[in-house]
Design an enzyme around this catalytic site. Structure first.
Site, PDB file in Angstrom:
ATOM      1  N   ARG A 189       0.861  -1.183   0.000  1.00 25.12           N
ATOM      2  CA  ARG A 189       0.000   0.000   0.000  1.00 25.12           C
ATOM      3  C   ARG A 189       0.900   1.236   0.000  1.00 25.12           C
ATOM      4  O   ARG A 189       1.919   1.269   0.701  1.00 25.12           O
ATOM      5  CB  ARG A 189      -0.908   0.026   1.230  1.00 25.12           C
ATOM      6  CG  ARG A 189      -2.072  -0.961   1.177  1.00 25.12           C
ATOM      7  CD  ARG A 189      -3.127  -0.561   0.138  1.00 25.12           C
ATOM      8  NE  ARG A 189      -4.257  -1.458   0.112  1.00 25.12           N
ATOM      9  CZ  ARG A 189      -4.396  -2.508  -0.712  1.00 25.12           C
ATOM     10  NH1 ARG A 189      -3.449  -2.796  -1.589  1.00 25.12           N
ATOM     11  NH2 ARG A 189      -5.481  -3.253  -0.673  1.00 25.12           N
ATOM     12  N   GLU A 207      -2.880   7.770  -4.093  1.00 19.20           N
ATOM     13  CA  GLU A 207      -3.428   7.181  -5.311  1.00 19.20           C
ATOM     14  C   GLU A 207      -4.792   7.751  -5.660  1.00 19.20           C
ATOM     15  O   GLU A 207      -5.608   7.896  -4.752  1.00 19.20           O
ATOM     16  CB  GLU A 207      -3.588   5.664  -5.046  1.00 19.20           C
ATOM     17  CG  GLU A 207      -2.928   4.786  -6.046  1.00 19.20           C
ATOM     18  CD  GLU A 207      -2.909   3.343  -5.580  1.00 19.20           C
ATOM     19  OE1 GLU A 207      -1.974   2.974  -4.854  1.00 19.20           O
ATOM     20  OE2 GLU A 207      -3.832   2.610  -5.938  1.00 19.20           O
ATOM     21  N   HIS A 212      -1.139   0.258  -9.958  1.00 17.34           N
ATOM     22  CA  HIS A 212      -1.746  -0.666  -8.998  1.00 17.34           C
ATOM     23  C   HIS A 212      -2.382  -1.878  -9.706  1.00 17.34           C
ATOM     24  O   HIS A 212      -3.602  -2.074  -9.674  1.00 17.34           O
ATOM     25  CB  HIS A 212      -2.787   0.045  -8.125  1.00 17.34           C
ATOM     26  CG  HIS A 212      -3.063  -0.672  -6.832  1.00 17.34           C
ATOM     27  ND1 HIS A 212      -3.513  -0.040  -5.697  1.00 17.34           N
ATOM     28  CD2 HIS A 212      -2.951  -1.985  -6.498  1.00 17.34           C
ATOM     29  CE1 HIS A 212      -3.667  -0.926  -4.724  1.00 17.34           C
ATOM     30  NE2 HIS A 212      -3.336  -2.117  -5.189  1.00 17.34           N
TER      31      HIS A 212
END
Ligand code: DGY
Length: 320
Positions: free
Chosen positions: A238, A267, A285
């Site tokens: 993450r 993000e 991602h």
């Protein structure tokens, strides 16, 4: 009356089929985009269940307004997007999708590691720009993998699968984790060390921890300073596990050699410093993005939601 569930974005059909075959009325966000908080609430209003994604924020305020929900299935292994304690306080079970994306995530981690060490993105951009005029003895020199030390931070399922893959490259393994990992130690000759030792000794550091208050900015300027100048940092866990501002400074000043990132602190916003750094390989991602894996994730999330809608404990409950 039929059980009603909301699916916050289009997902592989197999997941929807499971919900419908269980007799549920399924409403899917028709647009292929993340809903705003308000739109998500509108979608969930009056529904019994929610199948959501890591891009949906399910916080205390949301849960207070949507307290009729009888279950929330997150189509991801990470569930930092959901306030699972607030959900538990309201008796709402939350589930995730562990195991089914381990191999895909480990493969992508490895692809990113090799791409970063061997400067693949930079080299491809150069070729596409028409700059390749022939083989050169000093063209795009990167770093070797065999004999080097791989430092795994977080030796759960994905960290272990990444370690297993390192054997093909004949690398040494060190790792940090609250628990001992017998696969890494006994099968792969890995060593469990303190974080500072791992930072100082690794040539490649790969992050596989969940995002929690303890792991937020686990890698900041102090940690980056402890790394070798020739080392690479890989993050497919993450984004907020790394202090991105500190990482940009470390890359700009040559404190570390490069970074391979599939996840970002804010993000989908990408730090402009990263965008301008050739030593950073950046992916949108896509750790679990294979057809087979995303299908399994959708099926697993759907099965969990079906259980919750029947009033049963979901197989992959993370909060109750
Ligand atoms: C997860 O499941 O947490 C992954 O990040 C999805 O790609």
């Amino acid at each position: 009356m039929k059980t009603t569930v909301f699916v916050s974005r289009k997902i592989p059909r197999a997941g929807i089929d499971i919900l419908e075959e269980a007799g549920m009325a399924v409403e899917v966000n028709p647009e292929d985009r993340v809903l705003t908080a308000e739109e998500l609430m509108v979608g969930c209003r009056g529904k019994d269940g929610l199948l959501c994604l890591l891009t949906d924020t399910i916080d205390r305020a949301f849960l207070k307004k949507m307290s009729q929900l009888k279950g929330i299935a997150n189509m991801a292994v990470g569930y930092n997007n959901i306030d699972v304690n607030a959900a538990a306080e309201r008796g709402i079970p939350v589930s995730n999708t562990p195991g089914v994306l381990t191999e895909a995530a480990a493969d992508l981690t490895w692809a990113l590691l090799v791409a970063t060490a061997r400067r693949l993105s930079e080299a491809e951009r150069y070729l596409r720009a028409g700059e390749f005029t022939g083989w050169g003895p000093l063209l795009f020199l990167g770093g070797d993998l065999p004999g080097r030390t791989l430092g795994i931070i977080g030796a759960g399922r994905i960290g272990t699968a990444v370690g297993v893959r390192s054997q093909g490259f004949r690398m040494k393994i060190i790792y940090t984790d609250p628990n001992r990992n017998m696969v890494l130690e006994e099968e792969l000759d890995g060593r469990r060390v303190e974080l500072d030792t791992l930072l100082a000794q690794s040539d490649f550091i790969t992050l596989h921890v969940p995002l929690t208050e303890e792991t937020r900015h686990l890698i900041g300027s102090r940690e980056l300073r402890r790394m070798k100048k020739t080392a690479y940092l890989i993050n497919t866990s993450r984004g907020p596990v790394v202090d991105e501002e500190a990482l940009v400074e470390a890359l700009q000043s040559g404190e570390i050699a490069g970074a391979g990132l599939d996840v970002f602190e804010k993000e989908p916003h990408i730090h402009p410093g990263l965008l301008s750094l050739p030593s950073a390989v950046l992916l949108p991602h896509i750790g679990s993005a294979t057809i087979e894996t995303r299908t399994r994730m959708a099926e697993m999330a759907a099965r969990n939601l079906v259980a919750m809608m029947k009033g049963e404990r979901p197989p992959d409950c993370v909060n109750l």
